[in-house]
Design a protein around this motif. Sequence first.
Motif, PDB file in Angstrom:
ATOM      1  N   ASP A   1     -52.115  21.118  19.890  1.00 13.42           N
ATOM      2  CA  ASP A   1     -53.297  20.756  20.680  1.00 13.42           C
ATOM      3  C   ASP A   1     -52.859  20.482  22.121  1.00 13.42           C
ATOM      4  O   ASP A   1     -52.088  19.557  22.369  1.00 13.42           O
ATOM      5  CB  ASP A   1     -53.944  19.509  20.079  1.00 13.42           C
ATOM      6  CG  ASP A   1     -55.292  19.186  20.721  1.00 13.42           C
ATOM      7  OD1 ASP A   1     -55.574  19.698  21.814  1.00 13.42           O
ATOM      8  OD2 ASP A   1     -56.045  18.394  20.122  1.00 13.42           O
TER       9      ASP A   1
ATOM     10  N   ARG B   1     -54.506  19.258  24.578  1.00  8.72           N
ATOM     11  CA  ARG B   1     -55.521  18.434  25.237  1.00  8.72           C
ATOM     12  C   ARG B   1     -54.956  17.602  26.391  1.00  8.72           C
ATOM     13  O   ARG B   1     -55.554  17.523  27.466  1.00  8.72           O
ATOM     14  CB  ARG B   1     -56.173  17.511  24.203  1.00  8.72           C
ATOM     15  CG  ARG B   1     -57.325  16.682  24.745  1.00  8.72           C
ATOM     16  CD  ARG B   1     -57.912  15.811  23.648  1.00  8.72           C
ATOM     17  NE  ARG B   1     -57.937  16.509  22.360  1.00  8.72           N
ATOM     18  CZ  ARG B   1     -58.354  15.949  21.236  1.00  8.72           C
ATOM     19  NH1 ARG B   1     -58.785  14.709  21.240  1.00  8.72           N
ATOM     20  NH2 ARG B   1     -58.344  16.642  20.106  1.00  8.72           N
TER      21      ARG B   1
ATOM     22  N   VAL C   1     -54.378  19.881  29.324  1.00  9.17           N
ATOM     23  CA  VAL C   1     -55.640  20.422  29.830  1.00  9.17           C
ATOM     24  C   VAL C   1     -56.371  19.356  30.638  1.00  9.17           C
ATOM     25  O   VAL C   1     -56.934  19.638  31.707  1.00  9.17           O
ATOM     26  CB  VAL C   1     -56.512  20.937  28.671  1.00  9.17           C
ATOM     27  CG1 VAL C   1     -57.908  21.308  29.165  1.00  9.17           C
ATOM     28  CG2 VAL C   1     -55.851  22.133  28.005  1.00  9.17           C
ATOM     29  N   ASP C   2     -56.345  18.125  30.151  1.00 10.45           N
ATOM     30  CA  ASP C   2     -56.990  17.025  30.874  1.00 10.45           C
ATOM     31  C   ASP C   2     -56.294  16.721  32.202  1.00 10.45           C
ATOM     32  O   ASP C   2     -56.891  16.096  33.088  1.00 10.45           O
ATOM     33  CB  ASP C   2     -57.005  15.759  30.007  1.00 10.45           C
ATOM     34  CG  ASP C   2     -57.956  15.891  28.823  1.00 10.45           C
ATOM     35  OD1 ASP C   2     -58.804  16.801  28.832  1.00 10.45           O
ATOM     36  OD2 ASP C   2     -57.822  15.089  27.874  1.00 10.45           O
TER      37      ASP C   2
ATOM     38  N   ARG D   1     -54.616  19.221  34.097  1.00 10.81           N
ATOM     39  CA  ARG D   1     -54.190  20.558  34.469  1.00 10.81           C
ATOM     40  C   ARG D   1     -53.732  20.644  35.919  1.00 10.81           C
ATOM     41  O   ARG D   1     -52.832  21.438  36.252  1.00 10.81           O
ATOM     42  CB  ARG D   1     -55.331  21.546  34.221  1.00 10.81           C
ATOM     43  CG  ARG D   1     -54.891  22.992  34.292  1.00 10.81           C
ATOM     44  CD  ARG D   1     -55.982  23.923  33.802  1.00 10.81           C
ATOM     45  NE  ARG D   1     -57.097  23.980  34.747  1.00 10.81           N
ATOM     46  CZ  ARG D   1     -58.223  24.660  34.524  1.00 10.81           C
ATOM     47  NH1 ARG D   1     -58.373  25.298  33.384  1.00 10.81           N
ATOM     48  NH2 ARG D   1     -59.181  24.684  35.420  1.00 10.81           N
TER      49      ARG D   1
ATOM     50  N   LEU E   1     -54.110  30.035  24.709  1.00  5.31           N
ATOM     51  CA  LEU E   1     -54.207  28.773  25.444  1.00  5.31           C
ATOM     52  C   LEU E   1     -54.117  28.923  26.953  1.00  5.31           C
ATOM     53  O   LEU E   1     -54.479  27.996  27.683  1.00  5.31           O
ATOM     54  CB  LEU E   1     -53.116  27.800  24.960  1.00  5.31           C
ATOM     55  CG  LEU E   1     -53.167  27.419  23.481  1.00  5.31           C
ATOM     56  CD1 LEU E   1     -52.124  26.345  23.186  1.00  5.31           C
ATOM     57  CD2 LEU E   1     -54.550  26.940  23.068  1.00  5.31           C
TER      58      LEU E   1
ATOM     59  N   ARG F   1     -56.890  27.784  29.262  1.00  3.21           N
ATOM     60  CA  ARG F   1     -57.050  26.334  29.419  1.00  3.21           C
ATOM     61  C   ARG F   1     -56.007  25.754  30.374  1.00  3.21           C
ATOM     62  O   ARG F   1     -56.224  24.686  30.936  1.00  3.21           O
ATOM     63  CB  ARG F   1     -56.926  25.640  28.065  1.00  3.21           C
ATOM     64  CG  ARG F   1     -57.830  26.214  26.979  1.00  3.21           C
ATOM     65  CD  ARG F   1     -57.773  25.334  25.751  1.00  3.21           C
ATOM     66  NE  ARG F   1     -58.242  26.057  24.564  1.00  3.21           N
ATOM     67  CZ  ARG F   1     -58.378  25.508  23.369  1.00  3.21           C
ATOM     68  NH1 ARG F   1     -58.076  24.232  23.190  1.00  3.21           N
ATOM     69  NH2 ARG F   1     -58.789  26.231  22.341  1.00  3.21           N
ATOM     70  N   LEU F   2     -54.891  26.441  30.540  1.00  2.00           N
ATOM     71  CA  LEU F   2     -53.792  25.917  31.352  1.00  2.00           C
ATOM     72  C   LEU F   2     -53.799  26.504  32.771  1.00  2.00           C
ATOM     73  O   LEU F   2     -53.561  25.801  33.743  1.00  2.00           O
ATOM     74  CB  LEU F   2     -52.461  26.220  30.675  1.00  2.00           C
ATOM     75  CG  LEU F   2     -52.300  25.687  29.245  1.00  2.00           C
ATOM     76  CD1 LEU F   2     -51.019  26.228  28.613  1.00  2.00           C
ATOM     77  CD2 LEU F   2     -52.304  24.162  29.228  1.00  2.00           C
ATOM     78  N   ARG F   3     -53.969  27.812  32.873  1.00  2.00           N
ATOM     79  CA  ARG F   3     -54.082  28.538  34.153  1.00  2.00           C
ATOM     80  C   ARG F   3     -52.953  28.191  35.128  1.00  2.00           C
ATOM     81  O   ARG F   3     -53.184  27.808  36.273  1.00  2.00           O
ATOM     82  CB  ARG F   3     -55.447  28.310  34.791  1.00  2.00           C
ATOM     83  CG  ARG F   3     -56.577  28.892  33.951  1.00  2.00           C
ATOM     84  CD  ARG F   3     -57.879  29.031  34.695  1.00  2.00           C
ATOM     85  NE  ARG F   3     -58.811  29.842  33.911  1.00  2.00           N
ATOM     86  CZ  ARG F   3     -58.881  31.170  33.940  1.00  2.00           C
ATOM     87  NH1 ARG F   3     -58.074  31.834  34.744  1.00  2.00           N
ATOM     88  NH2 ARG F   3     -59.742  31.822  33.184  1.00  2.00           N
TER      89      ARG F   3
END
Length: 429
Positions: free
Chosen positions: A41, A43, A46-47, A49, A71, A74-76
């Motif tokens: 996960d 998360r 991502v929170d 980033r 994923l 979400r990370l970019r």
Amino acid sequence: MNMNLYGHAGQWLMIDCGVSFDEQLQADDELAVRHEVVAADPRFMVDNRDLLAGLIITHAHEDHIGAVEDLWPRLRCPIYTTPYTAAVLRRKLAYTDFADQVTIIEVNDRGQQTIGPFRVTWLRLTHSLPDPYGLLIETPVARVVHTGDWKIDRDPVLGAPIDGAALQRLAEQPIDALIGDSTNALKPGWSVSEGECFAGLLAQTQQAKGRVVVGCFSSNIARLVTLAKVAARSGRRLAVFGRSLERHVATARAFGLWPDELELIHYGHVGYLPPAEVMVVATGCQGEPRAALSRLANDRHPMLALDKGDTVLLSAMVIPGNEAHVQALVQKFTARGIAVVQKEDTELPIHASGHPNEEELKQMYRWLQPQLVIPTHGEPEHLVRHADIAREVGVRRTLTGQNGDLFRIAPVPSLRRKAVRTGRIPLAR
């Protein structure tokens, strides 16, 4: 699966982004559900980033690279890796609709990159696929070695043996911490070299009267080259069954890793050859239900039907958790009179692990002389034994924890339990 984070000066560096297969996940009070593919996960990252400086992929095994295609949106962040691994990654991303948005920065042997506040040097190691690398991660407060997956292989078939002298030179400046692979920490002595598998695979192939089907990991190009040599020596024609095998062989050819004199035939020709002239390498050595080996076991493969007297060689370890699937596969073959040979059934090795046994761990610590060792990549008993091995050769301190723990390396080593919420998420494939 692997996903590690290193933090310094308000930024994070992610190392690897892998998957695991066929796991049961349970959410709160709901019943557990089995999923084919799961990932860590992400998360926490991502929170945060905007604090993620980059993602490094150490090598192209699925438990290190497999979740990137799911994923990354979400990370970019930019991805850093070596050329062969980058080629494997680009093939995977080609099936997505965001491939042209991903920045992949290629780094060569001993190459260096500054990624946010981290200065990273790539360290060539040996493992069970091309282009495996560890990392030296430096900040103004600490020098850390992250090994990734590795072993000390004196005859890796492809590529050079591990360079102990180069690793020793790293220790001319203190190594504050080593974060390392614990997979084989319970195994004494030294692991088998990849080059030692030729004799065992040749002996088993020469004994076989009918067709020979080999199950091994698709990414193990050295093993595939060895099997091609075995086929040539024993008068057989070699074909591969499975898309992942085809992709890895194509990548190996593109990088000049596949010897020109070793011929592969098209899988569609195998059914027309006499059984004694056939060798097939098939995907699915862990009993995956949709892979080629399972289809052969169920007599449902469109290109080949096996008969009584044929032989299946499982040239792979059974990954913990897959025992029941592999046993079911074996039973289906044996019920049809098809012999199955596993690595524990042979006097000569037909499989070599890609991970370090006890003596290899000790040798690495003699070379690098780290002040602190943090065992990773294993079950609790592997981590505990790995820590004991480090102390036995003079490492002054070890820290052993679990997913979500925060290991402080500098200025004073310490461990903060459950600092980050972690878990596993299913991936739709």
